[in-house]
Design a protein around this motif. Structure first.
Motif, mmCIF file in Angstrom:
data_model
loop_
_atom_site.group_PDB
_atom_site.id
_atom_site.type_symbol
_atom_site.label_atom_id
_atom_site.label_comp_id
_atom_site.label_asym_id
_atom_site.label_seq_id
_atom_site.Cartn_x
_atom_site.Cartn_y
_atom_site.Cartn_z
ATOM 1 N N HIS A 80 13.774 33.599 25.745
ATOM 2 C CA HIS A 80 15.231 33.391 25.723
ATOM 3 C C HIS A 80 15.538 31.917 25.441
ATOM 4 C CE1 HIS A 80 16.533 37.342 27.198
ATOM 5 N NE2 HIS A 80 15.524 37.306 28.041
ATOM 6 N N THR A 81 14.845 31.041 26.171
ATOM 7 C CA THR A 81 15.088 29.599 26.014
ATOM 8 C C THR A 81 14.762 29.156 24.586
ATOM 9 O OG1 THR A 81 14.420 29.356 28.313
ATOM 10 C CG2 THR A 81 14.578 27.341 27.018
ATOM 11 N N LEU A 82 13.601 29.563 24.096
ATOM 12 C CA LEU A 82 13.177 29.114 22.762
ATOM 13 C C LEU A 82 14.089 29.667 21.674
ATOM 14 C CD1 LEU A 82 9.291 29.441 23.129
ATOM 15 C CD2 LEU A 82 10.706 27.370 23.312
ATOM 16 N N GLU A 83 14.529 30.913 21.831
ATOM 17 C CA GLU A 83 15.417 31.500 20.826
ATOM 18 C C GLU A 83 16.751 30.764 20.790
ATOM 19 O OE1 GLU A 83 13.644 36.055 20.683
ATOM 20 O OE2 GLU A 83 15.585 35.703 21.642
ATOM 21 N N ARG A 84 17.240 30.403 21.962
ATOM 22 C CA ARG A 84 18.516 29.697 22.007
ATOM 23 C C ARG A 84 18.387 28.324 21.339
ATOM 24 N NH1 ARG A 84 22.847 30.655 26.808
ATOM 25 N NH2 ARG A 84 22.415 32.792 26.236
ATOM 26 N N LEU A 85 17.293 27.642 21.598
ATOM 27 C CA LEU A 85 17.082 26.327 20.975
ATOM 28 C C LEU A 85 16.885 26.466 19.465
ATOM 29 C CD1 LEU A 85 14.641 24.794 23.612
ATOM 30 C CD2 LEU A 85 17.032 24.119 23.255
ATOM 31 N N ALA A 86 16.059 27.417 19.061
ATOM 32 C CA ALA A 86 15.741 27.562 17.633
ATOM 33 C C ALA A 86 16.971 27.965 16.829
ATOM 34 C CB ALA A 86 14.619 28.591 17.442
ATOM 35 N N ALA A 87 17.892 28.692 17.470
ATOM 36 C CA ALA A 87 19.102 29.133 16.766
ATOM 37 C C ALA A 87 20.091 27.982 16.570
ATOM 38 C CB ALA A 87 19.774 30.259 17.543
ATOM 39 N N HIS A 88 19.863 26.865 17.261
ATOM 40 C CA HIS A 88 20.824 25.765 17.179
ATOM 41 C C HIS A 88 20.692 25.053 15.833
ATOM 42 C CE1 HIS A 88 23.276 22.342 18.232
ATOM 43 N NE2 HIS A 88 23.640 22.996 19.325
ATOM 44 N N PRO A 89 21.797 24.892 15.114
ATOM 45 C CA PRO A 89 21.696 24.294 13.773
ATOM 46 C C PRO A 89 21.158 22.868 13.774
ATOM 47 C CG PRO A 89 24.003 24.637 14.427
ATOM 48 C CD PRO A 89 23.155 25.333 15.434
ATOM 49 N N GLN A 90 21.265 22.155 14.900
ATOM 50 C CA GLN A 90 20.804 20.760 14.927
ATOM 51 C C GLN A 90 19.357 20.618 15.407
ATOM 52 O OE1 GLN A 90 24.632 19.972 16.869
ATOM 53 N NE2 GLN A 90 24.465 17.927 16.026
ATOM 54 N N VAL A 91 18.709 21.725 15.718
ATOM 55 C CA VAL A 91 17.299 21.670 16.134
ATOM 56 C C VAL A 91 16.406 21.902 14.913
ATOM 57 C CG1 VAL A 91 15.509 22.844 17.485
ATOM 58 C CG2 VAL A 91 17.719 22.298 18.538
ATOM 59 N N ALA A 92 15.475 20.962 14.689
ATOM 60 C CA ALA A 92 14.591 21.026 13.523
ATOM 61 C C ALA A 92 13.320 21.816 13.798
ATOM 62 C CB ALA A 92 14.224 19.617 13.078
ATOM 63 N N GLY A 93 12.816 21.730 15.023
ATOM 64 C CA GLY A 93 11.557 22.389 15.356
ATOM 65 C C GLY A 93 11.304 22.260 16.850
ATOM 66 N N LEU A 94 10.312 23.012 17.316
ATOM 67 C CA LEU A 94 10.041 23.070 18.751
ATOM 68 C C LEU A 94 8.586 22.739 19.029
ATOM 69 C CD1 LEU A 94 11.844 26.482 19.363
ATOM 70 C CD2 LEU A 94 12.716 24.238 20.010
ATOM 71 N N MET A 95 8.365 21.890 20.032
ATOM 72 C CA MET A 95 7.020 21.598 20.530
ATOM 73 C C MET A 95 6.952 22.136 21.959
ATOM 74 S SD MET A 95 3.978 20.352 20.452
ATOM 75 C CE MET A 95 3.967 19.485 18.877
ATOM 76 N N ILE A 144 24.256 15.727 21.741
ATOM 77 C CA ILE A 144 23.813 15.044 20.516
ATOM 78 C C ILE A 144 24.919 14.129 19.998
ATOM 79 C CG2 ILE A 144 23.103 15.392 18.120
ATOM 80 C CD1 ILE A 144 21.769 18.048 19.072
ATOM 81 N N GLU A 145 26.124 14.656 19.962
ATOM 82 C CA GLU A 145 27.249 13.898 19.394
ATOM 83 C C GLU A 145 27.539 12.627 20.201
ATOM 84 O OE1 GLU A 145 30.858 16.154 19.387
ATOM 85 O OE2 GLU A 145 32.068 14.402 18.819
ATOM 86 N N LEU A 146 27.561 12.750 21.517
ATOM 87 C CA LEU A 146 27.917 11.605 22.365
ATOM 88 C C LEU A 146 26.701 10.740 22.685
ATOM 89 C CD1 LEU A 146 30.310 13.436 24.881
ATOM 90 C CD2 LEU A 146 30.926 12.116 22.844
ATOM 91 N N GLY A 147 25.533 11.376 22.788
ATOM 92 C CA GLY A 147 24.336 10.672 23.246
ATOM 93 C C GLY A 147 23.727 9.762 22.196
ATOM 94 N N ILE A 148 23.858 10.130 20.926
ATOM 95 C CA ILE A 148 23.238 9.302 19.886
ATOM 96 C C ILE A 148 23.905 7.927 19.800
ATOM 97 C CG2 ILE A 148 22.927 9.075 17.383
ATOM 98 C CD1 ILE A 148 21.912 11.937 17.351
ATOM 99 N N PRO A 149 25.235 7.854 19.690
ATOM 100 C CA PRO A 149 25.825 6.505 19.659
ATOM 101 C C PRO A 149 25.594 5.715 20.940
ATOM 102 C CG PRO A 149 27.549 8.206 19.601
ATOM 103 C CD PRO A 149 26.237 8.913 19.462
#
Ligand code: CTP
Ligand code: MG
Length: 230
Positions: A37-52, A122-127
């Protein structure tokens, strides 16, 4: 502005508070292993490139998938404490992930994380140079004695609960985790390692239903929350 980020998923714990022979991340949640469930939710996110995914040294349950939702799904072996596992995961990331690149770290045991909260982090944390999801403490906080009685009431203001994902630059987080390890300090999250290294991670308020499945009773709660969070 952010591009896409890799995600390190510590999953090398033994789930001692849940108990039993099978680590909690492999126990079924609505008919599917919790970790999936966790991995599918992360992988479905458009801003996630890959999973380790960081696995235990003697993991017999990992199904061995090499990709998920068309994204690379790599594995490596973790360590005795969560912070050792996260450092191992950071080290095992592909070379294309530069030291300056931001990386998400997310507990395998938090399947109910919301897509919108990841995007906000991602939006707030990067700057801000890095940050974490969390929520201000809502309950009154008591200091207990060994006698099981309340001896004091702690101030609640400026107190937050820390969740994951937590997001930092690969190089800075690796250095901070290594420094903590060399000092013999077991940090309980990435932000603690960064604080020790002199950073002040941004606290990004996220939904409180991003629970960490910790006890057997949490499985029923997570099953209830899963279709209601997304
Ligand atoms: N974790 C890890 N390596 C460790 C310990 C924990 O990768 N040496 C991972 C767990 O698999 C989990 C996350 O870190 O996804 C959060 O840890 P926690 O909820 O404490 O899980 P466990 O350590 O497995 O559970 P317990 O503390 O009850 O044994
Ligand atoms: Mg643990």
């Amino acid at each position: 502005m952010s591009g896409r980020l890799w995600c390190v998923v510590p999953a090398a714990g033994r789930g001692t508070r849940v108990g039993g022979d099978i680590p909690k991340q492999y126990l079924p949640l609505g008919g599917k292993p919790l970790i999936l469930h966790t991995l599918e939710r992360l992988a479905a996110h458009p801003q996630v490139a890959g999973l380790m995914v960081v696995l235990g040294a003697r993991d017999e349950h990992w199904p061995g998938a090499g990709e998920l939702a068309g994204k690379p799904l790599l594995t490596c072996v973790g360590g005795a404490e969560r912070c050792d596992s996260v450092l191992a995961g950071l080290r095992a990331l592909p070379a294309a992930v530069t030291d300056a690149a931001f990386v998400l770290v997310h507990d395998a045991a938090r399947p109910c994380v919301r897509t919108a909260d990841i995007a906000r982090l991602i939006e707030l944390g990067i700057p801000a140079g890095g940050g974490l999801l969390g929520a201000p403490l809502r309950d009154t906080l008591k200091r207990a004695g060994d006698d099981g009685r309340s001896h004091d009431t702690e101030p609640r203001d400026h107190r937050w609960r820390a969740f994951t994902p937590q997001m930092f630059r690969r190089g800075e987080l690796s250095a901070a985790l290594l420094a903590a390890s060399l000092a013999g300090v077991t940090v309980s999250d990435e932000a603690m390692a960064m604080e020790r290294a002199g950073f002040a991670p941004l606290l990004v308020e996220g939904a409180e239903d991003n629970i960490k499945v910790t006890t057997a009773a949490d499985f029923a709660l997570a099953e209830f929350l899963l279709p209601r969070t997304q």
